[in-house]
Design an enzyme around this catalytic site. Sequence first.
Site, PDB file in Angstrom:
ATOM      1  N   TYR A 103       0.816  -1.218   0.000  1.00 19.86           N
ATOM      2  CA  TYR A 103       0.000   0.000   0.000  1.00 19.86           C
ATOM      3  C   TYR A 103       0.852   1.272   0.000  1.00 19.86           C
ATOM      4  O   TYR A 103       0.346   2.351  -0.297  1.00 19.86           O
ATOM      5  CB  TYR A 103      -0.924   0.016   1.216  1.00 19.86           C
ATOM      6  CG  TYR A 103      -1.996  -1.053   1.211  1.00 19.86           C
ATOM      7  CD1 TYR A 103      -2.334  -1.728   0.050  1.00 19.86           C
ATOM      8  CD2 TYR A 103      -2.665  -1.392   2.374  1.00 19.86           C
ATOM      9  CE1 TYR A 103      -3.307  -2.717   0.041  1.00 19.86           C
ATOM     10  CE2 TYR A 103      -3.648  -2.370   2.381  1.00 19.86           C
ATOM     11  CZ  TYR A 103      -3.964  -3.039   1.208  1.00 19.86           C
ATOM     12  OH  TYR A 103      -4.925  -4.004   1.213  1.00 19.86           O
TER      13      TYR A 103
ATOM     14  N   LYS B 269       3.737 -15.137   2.109  1.00 18.56           N
ATOM     15  CA  LYS B 269       3.763 -15.993   0.921  1.00 18.56           C
ATOM     16  C   LYS B 269       5.220 -16.218   0.515  1.00 18.56           C
ATOM     17  O   LYS B 269       5.663 -15.849  -0.577  1.00 18.56           O
ATOM     18  CB  LYS B 269       2.976 -15.345  -0.218  1.00 18.56           C
ATOM     19  CG  LYS B 269       1.480 -15.454  -0.055  1.00 18.56           C
ATOM     20  CD  LYS B 269       0.963 -16.875  -0.295  1.00 18.56           C
ATOM     21  CE  LYS B 269       0.992 -17.218  -1.767  1.00 18.56           C
ATOM     22  NZ  LYS B 269       0.487 -18.619  -1.998  1.00 18.56           N
TER      23      LYS B 269
ATOM     24  N   ASP C  86      -2.647 -17.869   1.819  1.00 19.59           N
ATOM     25  CA  ASP C  86      -3.824 -18.518   1.241  1.00 19.59           C
ATOM     26  C   ASP C  86      -4.286 -19.673   2.113  1.00 19.59           C
ATOM     27  O   ASP C  86      -5.497 -19.887   2.302  1.00 19.59           O
ATOM     28  CB  ASP C  86      -3.557 -18.971  -0.193  1.00 19.59           C
ATOM     29  CG  ASP C  86      -2.254 -19.746  -0.357  1.00 19.59           C
ATOM     30  OD1 ASP C  86      -1.438 -19.790   0.597  1.00 19.59           O
ATOM     31  OD2 ASP C  86      -2.033 -20.314  -1.440  1.00 19.59           O
TER      32      ASP C  86
ATOM     33  N   ASP D   4      -5.023  -6.988   5.897  1.00 17.56           N
ATOM     34  CA  ASP D   4      -6.269  -6.366   5.481  1.00 17.56           C
ATOM     35  C   ASP D   4      -7.297  -7.435   5.128  1.00 17.56           C
ATOM     36  O   ASP D   4      -8.453  -7.396   5.580  1.00 17.56           O
ATOM     37  CB  ASP D   4      -5.981  -5.466   4.267  1.00 17.56           C
ATOM     38  CG  ASP D   4      -7.122  -4.532   3.932  1.00 17.56           C
ATOM     39  OD1 ASP D   4      -8.178  -4.592   4.596  1.00 17.56           O
ATOM     40  OD2 ASP D   4      -6.976  -3.727   3.000  1.00 17.56           O
TER      41      ASP D   4
ATOM     42  N   ASP E 188     -10.532  -9.084   7.837  1.00 17.75           N
ATOM     43  CA  ASP E 188     -11.935  -9.010   7.435  1.00 17.75           C
ATOM     44  C   ASP E 188     -12.557 -10.399   7.373  1.00 17.75           C
ATOM     45  O   ASP E 188     -13.730 -10.589   7.716  1.00 17.75           O
ATOM     46  CB  ASP E 188     -12.066  -8.318   6.079  1.00 17.75           C
ATOM     47  CG  ASP E 188     -12.013  -6.810   6.193  1.00 17.75           C
ATOM     48  OD1 ASP E 188     -11.905  -6.301   7.326  1.00 17.75           O
ATOM     49  OD2 ASP E 188     -12.082  -6.118   5.159  1.00 17.75           O
TER      50      ASP E 188
END
Length: 370
Positions: free
Chosen positions: A143, A194, A227, A251, A255
Amino acid sequence: MAANKSLLILPGDGIGPEVMRQVRRVIDWMAKRRSVSFNVSEGLVGGAAYESHGSPLSDETMADALAADAVLLGAVGGPKWDQLPYDKRPERGLLRLRKEMDLFANLRPAVVYPGLVDASALKPDLVRDLDILIVRELTGGVYFGEPRGITTLPDGQRRGVNTQVYTTNEIIRVAKVAFELARKRQSRLHSVEKANVMESGVLWREEVQKLHDADYTDVTLEHMYADNCAMQLVRAPKQFDVIVTDNLFGDILSDCAAMLTGSLGMLPSASFGAPDAAGRRKAMYEPVHGSAPDIAGRDIANPLATILSFSMMLRYSFDMDEDANLIETAVKNVLASGIRTGDIMGPNTARVSCSTMGETLVRELDKLSA
């Protein structure tokens, strides 16, 4: 009572002022019943600040935030301000607070209260007694990385670029926060990245492992790909206690974990900066739910996420665990009694307004303190 705890309240936009009024009830109750006083000041942020003085956050309010022991924010934004220039939009006020306070560690708890087990999208046995804490790195990663932007290529195609980048220090400082929190809970930490396909993930894994081996061998550390973590959160969420991850994955995963609880209206959060010489961290606390402009001004919002954010403030900024536990127990008891705002309604429950929920919680605090 000595008011030696300075608190800046920023109600913001939408339902922010409504839910913050219920926090004020709790603050007033603490002053009367617990002899705990706060030096409370209030300021504008977001659309409310823009309407007042043409900026989503004034320099004066920014200075107040930097001087306060803690900041409690309601919510920012709404369609009213969607057409403003980018630098004037309400969200820029929030981002400025995070940047200038250097709030690099975001804490997102996902707790399923007994009275809300059936509100989760998952089977009750999977979420009953769930209590997860996600620690998200907040000021680095994709970001904020450079280069970024959209360019037109010689052949007329357009290309969008964002850069995922982390340094050793950025990883270590957020990992330290996560390890320290894990020590106070179940001494278990999952570090998520990852590393199988991203060099930044390899660095993340290596630095977290080195920090563990040097300073936190008493904490059980497991590494997990992002994942797989997403899949495991909906397959067997109770395997997790504390999760630390980067900005992008944090992020998404926070959620995902939020929906295990049944409602965004129940979820608090905290964001921390680095400790100063006295060990004091700049900190901001806010509910996860956003400004919900469609229900603003109707006295139907759920104030519990904001009240629970205040409880996190008591615990983490002021070491007031007993008072934080008291508020959290009161929330649990109110929910167990069947009192609900509209977002968490279920069978055989009673719908109440935002203000009535606040009143009910204060009465429960009275009972617990009798």
